[in-house]
Write a protein that holds these residues in place. Sequence first.
Motif: not given
Length: 300
Positions: A72-79, A94-101, A105-113, A265-269
């Motif tokens: 959460x401190x790394x400011x992800x878009x979704x976890x 656990x997995x998180x992704x960072x999305x930026x415009x 359209x939005x673009x997935x910058x990176x994903x961490x598992x 990630x979205x589905x598990x939320x």
Amino acid sequence: MSEEQLNFDFFAELSEPVPEPAPVKENVDGADEISVEPAALSEAAAKAESSPETERGVTPFVLRQAVLGYLAGQQPTAVGIRVPTRVKKFQVSMAACWIAPQSKQNHIEKVVAIDIFDRREHCLPDCAEREELLATLKTLKLEKLKLEKVIRENEPELKDSDDLFEEFQSYDYSASRNTAYHKLLKQISRLQHVIYKGSRMELIRQAAVADYLYLAVPAGELAPEELADGWGLLHVFPDRQVKVVKVASRQQCNEEGRRHLALNIAATSLKSVLFANGVAVDEHLRVSFQPPPRRRRKRL
């Protein structure tokens, strides 16, 4: 606990310290002849979830809560929690992704598992002579750090000219003229193949759906030299502080792979969203409503 343990960006490259290694006594040229048993992927994950209190006082819940707070401190878009990689059987803790415009359209910058384990034996592959092989691997990797220090001193031209800060300098060790270094890399590669072939770590890496891969364990439970190359390591303390012990290398992950894990990630939320709003759906798709959970007030 220092402040940097909370604020350190675990996507940044890091120059690791160079400890003095013990002499290499074992020859691993024939390491590929050692038999390896297939890793019990789902059993290892189940043990980590069901294990009660660890010897170091960090329960599975504390581990999960600490890592979630760190993310959460790394400011992800979704976890997401318990996120499938390629197939449902291989879930990461656990997995998180960072999305930026980007453009319109939005673009997935990176994903961490991140895979979370409360005991050393749960996160390491179950192969013959595991501890002896890991001890040899650790020694070889410490020797590798020593040779990289020699390369930095003798071949300064390999330094990346784009580095802005001295403490974050990187080198193209693959272009080194040091023959002993390249021979050592082959030894490490063969030994890692013996240890991690068919393991949970290797299968998650091969899924190619995350840019960064991490293991999170109680502090002192696992040494960074015992990890497969590319994986990062987080140490969690009983007070829920998290320290980046080893920074993960960026994996070869394309846009399709990132999108796949981001969708998972979205589905598990979904379950968490329904629970937080007092909505329940049973196996027959019958919907029921109940009061949403309330946060307990602290007694003064």
